[in-house]
Design a protein around this motif. Structure first.
Motif, PDB file in Angstrom:
ATOM      1  N   HIS A   1       8.230   4.010   4.928  1.00 33.65           N
ATOM      2  CA  HIS A   1       9.002   3.152   4.028  1.00 33.65           C
ATOM      3  C   HIS A   1       9.795   2.119   4.832  1.00 33.65           C
ATOM      4  O   HIS A   1      10.506   2.465   5.759  1.00 33.65           O
TER       5      HIS A   1
ATOM      6  N   PHE B   1      -1.534   0.657  -0.698  1.00 33.33           N
ATOM      7  CA  PHE B   1      -0.262   0.339  -0.065  1.00 33.33           C
ATOM      8  C   PHE B   1       0.813   0.069  -1.114  1.00 33.33           C
ATOM      9  O   PHE B   1       0.754  -0.953  -1.803  1.00 33.33           O
TER      10      PHE B   1
ATOM     11  N   LEU C   1      -2.152   1.957   8.246  1.00 38.95           N
ATOM     12  CA  LEU C   1      -1.548   2.029   6.914  1.00 38.95           C
ATOM     13  C   LEU C   1      -0.985   3.425   6.638  1.00 38.95           C
ATOM     14  O   LEU C   1       0.073   3.563   6.015  1.00 38.95           O
TER      15      LEU C   1
ATOM     16  N   LYS D   1       6.243  -1.978   3.241  1.00 39.74           N
ATOM     17  CA  LYS D   1       5.786  -0.754   2.592  1.00 39.74           C
ATOM     18  C   LYS D   1       6.908  -0.055   1.836  1.00 39.74           C
ATOM     19  O   LYS D   1       8.030   0.059   2.315  1.00 39.74           O
TER      20      LYS D   1
END
Length: 140
Positions: free
Chosen positions: A22, A61, A17, A137
């Motif tokens: 992005h 997240f 994570l 993300k």
């Protein structure tokens, strides 16, 4: 041990994570999904279901707000029913997001192809068919 990290988030999962940038995607795969053969990076989430991971992951997240749908599901094959668990996913995403999120349904083979390009796949023990979900993300 660290403060505030849910025990379901393993060190391997937290590392993934943190590494993701992005636009990167992670698949939370149900127990039927061919995770090992599709993953560039495979995380073992055995013993837990997708809703538990979804709730824990979304604490940290950020979902991508620059795309129409940062959350994707695998659409059932014609004749199969829509999984009841999707309502739970929608409730979790709505609760954990700071803005409205649209969830997209991908056809089965498109979902598989998208999964192959994902940054990582988290293989869970979710027993509900079509319990897979992809998260894209965003930025903080």
């Amino acid at each position: 041990m660290l403060k505030g990290i849910p025990p379901i988030i393993s060190p391997d999962l937290m590392k993934i994570l943190m590494e993701m940038g992005h636009g990167d995607e992670i698949v939370l795969a149900d127990g039927n999904f061919p995770a090992a053969s599709h993953a560039a990076r495979l995380i073992n989430g055995n013993g837990h279901g997708v809703p538990e991971f979804l709730t824990a992951i979304l604490q940290f997240f950020p979902l991508d707000t620059y795309v129409k749908s940062p959350v994707m599901l695998m659409n059932p094959v014609e004749g199969d029913e829509e999984p009841v668990i999707w309502q739970e996913y929608d409730e979790i995403v709505t609760k954990m997001s700071s803005c409205p999120i649209q969830i997209e349904k991908l056809e089965r083979m498109d979902f598989y192809e998208r999964s192959k390009a994902a940054y990582a796949i988290l293989a869970t023990s979710e027993r509900v068919p079509y319990g897979n979900i992809i998260l894209k993300k965003g930025v903080l």
